[in-house]
Design a protein around this motif. Sequence first.
Motif, PDB file in Angstrom:
ATOM      1  N   THR A  12       0.862  -1.179   0.000  1.00  8.40           N
ATOM      2  CA  THR A  12       0.000   0.000   0.000  1.00  8.40           C
ATOM      3  C   THR A  12       0.899   1.230   0.000  1.00  8.40           C
ATOM      4  N   ALA A  13       0.581   2.169  -0.860  1.00  8.29           N
ATOM      5  CA  ALA A  13       1.386   3.391  -1.008  1.00  8.29           C
ATOM      6  C   ALA A  13       0.448   4.546  -1.353  1.00  8.29           C
ATOM      7  N   GLU A  14       1.015   5.656  -1.785  1.00  9.20           N
ATOM      8  CA  GLU A  14       0.255   6.798  -2.277  1.00  9.20           C
ATOM      9  C   GLU A  14       0.829   7.214  -3.617  1.00  9.20           C
ATOM     10  N   ALA A  15      -0.052   7.587  -4.534  1.00  9.74           N
ATOM     11  CA  ALA A  15       0.393   8.050  -5.850  1.00  9.74           C
ATOM     12  C   ALA A  15      -0.515   9.182  -6.308  1.00  9.74           C
ATOM     13  N   VAL A  16      -0.017   9.963  -7.226  1.00 13.41           N
ATOM     14  CA  VAL A  16      -0.809  11.030  -7.822  1.00 13.41           C
ATOM     15  C   VAL A  16      -1.720  10.393  -8.867  1.00 13.41           C
ATOM     16  N   ASP A  17      -3.027  10.632  -8.739  1.00  9.23           N
ATOM     17  CA  ASP A  17      -3.957  10.058  -9.713  1.00  9.23           C
ATOM     18  C   ASP A  17      -4.031  10.933 -10.962  1.00  9.23           C
ATOM     19  N   GLU A  18      -4.889  10.585 -11.891  1.00 14.48           N
ATOM     20  CA  GLU A  18      -4.958  11.314 -13.157  1.00 14.48           C
ATOM     21  C   GLU A  18      -5.467  12.742 -13.004  1.00 14.48           C
ATOM     22  N   TYR A  19      -5.995  13.077 -11.816  1.00 16.23           N
ATOM     23  CA  TYR A  19      -6.470  14.441 -11.558  1.00 16.23           C
ATOM     24  C   TYR A  19      -5.467  15.261 -10.751  1.00 16.23           C
ATOM     25  N   GLY A  20      -4.306  14.669 -10.469  1.00 15.10           N
ATOM     26  CA  GLY A  20      -3.279  15.378  -9.714  1.00 15.10           C
ATOM     27  C   GLY A  20      -3.475  15.335  -8.208  1.00 15.10           C
ATOM     28  N   VAL A  21      -4.306  14.407  -7.736  1.00 14.19           N
ATOM     29  CA  VAL A  21      -4.601  14.275  -6.309  1.00 14.19           C
ATOM     30  C   VAL A  21      -3.837  13.080  -5.751  1.00 14.19           C
ATOM     31  N   GLN A  52       7.552   8.852 -12.775  1.00 11.32           N
ATOM     32  CA  GLN A  52       8.249   9.917 -12.050  1.00 11.32           C
ATOM     33  C   GLN A  52       8.302   9.561 -10.565  1.00 11.32           C
ATOM     34  N   GLN A  53       9.486   9.565  -9.993  1.00  8.34           N
ATOM     35  CA  GLN A  53       9.646   9.222  -8.578  1.00  8.34           C
ATOM     36  C   GLN A  53       8.830  10.119  -7.655  1.00  8.34           C
ATOM     37  N   ASP A  54       8.632  11.369  -8.032  1.00 11.11           N
ATOM     38  CA  ASP A  54       7.915  12.291  -7.151  1.00 11.11           C
ATOM     39  C   ASP A  54       6.400  12.147  -7.241  1.00 11.11           C
ATOM     40  N   GLU A  55       5.910  11.140  -7.975  1.00 14.47           N
ATOM     41  CA  GLU A  55       4.474  10.904  -8.088  1.00 14.47           C
ATOM     42  C   GLU A  55       4.020   9.647  -7.356  1.00 14.47           C
ATOM     43  N   VAL A  56       4.921   9.022  -6.628  1.00 13.75           N
ATOM     44  CA  VAL A  56       4.564   7.850  -5.819  1.00 13.75           C
ATOM     45  C   VAL A  56       5.437   7.863  -4.568  1.00 13.75           C
ATOM     46  N   ARG A  57       4.844   7.483  -3.446  1.00  9.43           N
ATOM     47  CA  ARG A  57       5.580   7.501  -2.180  1.00  9.43           C
ATOM     48  C   ARG A  57       5.001   6.444  -1.248  1.00  9.43           C
ATOM     49  N   PRO A  58       5.798   6.028  -0.247  1.00  5.62           N
ATOM     50  CA  PRO A  58       5.260   5.111   0.762  1.00  5.62           C
ATOM     51  C   PRO A  58       4.080   5.778   1.482  1.00  5.62           C
ATOM     52  N   LEU A  59       3.247   4.979   2.063  1.00  6.53           N
ATOM     53  CA  LEU A  59       2.094   5.481   2.803  1.00  6.53           C
ATOM     54  C   LEU A  59       2.547   6.414   3.914  1.00  6.53           C
ATOM     55  N   THR A  60       1.928   7.588   4.015  1.00  9.81           N
ATOM     56  CA  THR A  60       2.300   8.552   5.047  1.00  9.81           C
ATOM     57  C   THR A  60       1.504   8.307   6.322  1.00  9.81           C
ATOM     58  N   GLN A  61       1.991   8.838   7.428  1.00 10.08           N
ATOM     59  CA  GLN A  61       1.286   8.704   8.709  1.00 10.08           C
ATOM     60  C   GLN A  61      -0.109   9.301   8.625  1.00 10.08           C
ATOM     61  N   VAL A  75     -13.761  11.502  -1.418  1.00 12.92           N
ATOM     62  CA  VAL A  75     -14.654  10.948  -2.439  1.00 12.92           C
ATOM     63  C   VAL A  75     -15.526  12.053  -3.024  1.00 12.92           C
ATOM     64  N   LYS A  76     -16.022  12.951  -2.179  1.00 13.08           N
ATOM     65  CA  LYS A  76     -16.846  14.052  -2.676  1.00 13.08           C
ATOM     66  C   LYS A  76     -16.056  14.945  -3.617  1.00 13.08           C
ATOM     67  N   VAL A  77     -14.806  15.230  -3.294  1.00 14.19           N
ATOM     68  CA  VAL A  77     -13.965  16.064  -4.155  1.00 14.19           C
ATOM     69  C   VAL A  77     -13.777  15.397  -5.508  1.00 14.19           C
ATOM     70  N   ILE A  78     -13.531  14.105  -5.517  1.00 16.34           N
ATOM     71  CA  ILE A  78     -13.346  13.371  -6.769  1.00 16.34           C
ATOM     72  C   ILE A  78     -14.631  13.394  -7.581  1.00 16.34           C
ATOM     73  N   LEU A  79     -15.779  13.181  -6.932  1.00  7.97           N
ATOM     74  CA  LEU A  79     -17.046  13.185  -7.653  1.00  7.97           C
ATOM     75  C   LEU A  79     -17.334  14.553  -8.260  1.00  7.97           C
ATOM     76  N   VAL A  80     -17.033  15.608  -7.549  1.00 12.70           N
ATOM     77  CA  VAL A  80     -17.224  16.959  -8.086  1.00 12.70           C
ATOM     78  C   VAL A  80     -16.351  17.148  -9.318  1.00 12.70           C
TER      79      VAL A  80
END
Length: 90
Positions: A12-21, A52-61, A75-80
């Motif tokens: 499990t990690a974090e990445a920038v999605d296609e909307y830049g989130v 790009q290395q700066d678009e994926v990172r280990p899961l943050t606290q 989820v609301k932000v994504i739906l909007v």
Amino acid sequence: MDMFSHFKISQTAEAVDEYGVWAKCIIKEVNEDSVKVTFPPWPADYDRVVTQQDEVRPLTQTSRKRSGRLQMLSVKVILVKLLRHKEYFA
């Protein structure tokens, strides 16, 4: 040097999605110059190859401690954002 070697499949990690989130993701593939990620619960159509290395990172606290209320806000932000793109509903 292998830029993505510290990631493991199913991690499990974090990445920038296609909307830049930044969003929680799961690593599906690891290569020398990229990782493929999926964003549960979204379908495979939203999977992304990150080069790009700066678009994926280990899961943050912060994301580990994220409350249900904050997740609903995300989820609301994504739906909007989706609703603003009329081509998704054409």
